[in-house]
Design a protein around this motif. Sequence first.
Motif, PDB file in Angstrom:
ATOM      1  N   ARG A 120      19.213   8.595  64.805  1.00 27.74           N
ATOM      2  CA  ARG A 120      20.030   9.773  64.483  1.00 27.74           C
ATOM      3  C   ARG A 120      21.329   9.350  63.791  1.00 27.74           C
ATOM      4  N   GLU A 121      21.972   8.296  64.296  1.00 29.32           N
ATOM      5  CA  GLU A 121      23.222   7.809  63.702  1.00 29.32           C
ATOM      6  C   GLU A 121      22.994   7.231  62.305  1.00 29.32           C
ATOM      7  N   LEU A 122      21.897   6.511  62.123  1.00 33.01           N
ATOM      8  CA  LEU A 122      21.596   5.965  60.801  1.00 33.01           C
ATOM      9  C   LEU A 122      21.359   7.081  59.784  1.00 33.01           C
ATOM     10  N   VAL A 123      20.623   8.112  60.195  1.00 32.70           N
ATOM     11  CA  VAL A 123      20.380   9.247  59.298  1.00 32.70           C
ATOM     12  C   VAL A 123      21.687   9.957  58.989  1.00 32.70           C
ATOM     13  N   LYS A 124      22.537  10.105  59.980  1.00 38.89           N
ATOM     14  CA  LYS A 124      23.842  10.755  59.783  1.00 38.89           C
ATOM     15  C   LYS A 124      24.677  10.005  58.738  1.00 38.89           C
ATOM     16  N   LYS A 125      24.673   8.679  58.815  1.00 37.67           N
ATOM     17  CA  LYS A 125      25.421   7.874  57.840  1.00 37.67           C
ATOM     18  C   LYS A 125      24.796   7.985  56.452  1.00 37.67           C
ATOM     19  N   ALA A 126      23.465   7.996  56.384  1.00 32.76           N
ATOM     20  CA  ALA A 126      22.790   8.155  55.095  1.00 32.76           C
ATOM     21  C   ALA A 126      23.106   9.522  54.488  1.00 32.76           C
ATOM     22  N   GLU A 127      23.162  10.547  55.315  1.00 31.40           N
ATOM     23  CA  GLU A 127      23.506  11.884  54.830  1.00 31.40           C
ATOM     24  C   GLU A 127      24.932  11.914  54.297  1.00 31.40           C
ATOM     25  N   ALA A 128      25.848  11.251  54.986  1.00 39.94           N
ATOM     26  CA  ALA A 128      27.241  11.210  54.545  1.00 39.94           C
ATOM     27  C   ALA A 128      27.341  10.519  53.186  1.00 39.94           C
ATOM     28  N   GLU A 129      26.622   9.418  53.031  1.00 37.37           N
ATOM     29  CA  GLU A 129      26.635   8.701  51.752  1.00 37.37           C
ATOM     30  C   GLU A 129      25.945   9.517  50.672  1.00 37.37           C
ATOM     31  N   GLY A 130      24.804  10.103  51.011  1.00 40.36           N
ATOM     32  CA  GLY A 130      24.076  10.923  50.052  1.00 40.36           C
ATOM     33  C   GLY A 130      24.860  12.153  49.627  1.00 40.36           C
ATOM     34  N   GLY A 131      25.662  12.677  50.535  1.00 40.68           N
ATOM     35  CA  GLY A 131      26.483  13.844  50.222  1.00 40.68           C
ATOM     36  C   GLY A 131      27.512  13.567  49.145  1.00 40.68           C
ATOM     37  N   LYS A 132      27.838  12.308  48.945  1.00 35.99           N
ATOM     38  CA  LYS A 132      28.785  11.937  47.886  1.00 35.99           C
ATOM     39  C   LYS A 132      28.123  12.026  46.512  1.00 35.99           C
TER      40      LYS A 132
END
Length: 81
Positions: free
Chosen positions: A8-20
């Motif tokens: 869940r934390e890894l996906v959250k970080k990927a989403e944050a990066e992808g959101g950029k």
Amino acid sequence: FRGRGVGRELVKKAEAEGGKWGKEVYLQVESTNLDAVEFYKRLNFEVVFDDPSCRRVDVGMLGWEEKRTVKTCMRKKVRWF
């Protein structure tokens, strides 16, 4: 590591990066990996399509072998961070 929140934390970080970079995050998972498909659905990813043209490489004692597989493409809308 199941049940500890690592995925869940890894996906959250990927989403944050992808959101950029854009408004959606895409991923592919093997369609037969039902646990993974359900995991991403719980994280609000939606199935876009199944791709039967994919291949994977299996490595064994005699070397590697390319095999056909079906992958499920999933996406999630993300907000700008």
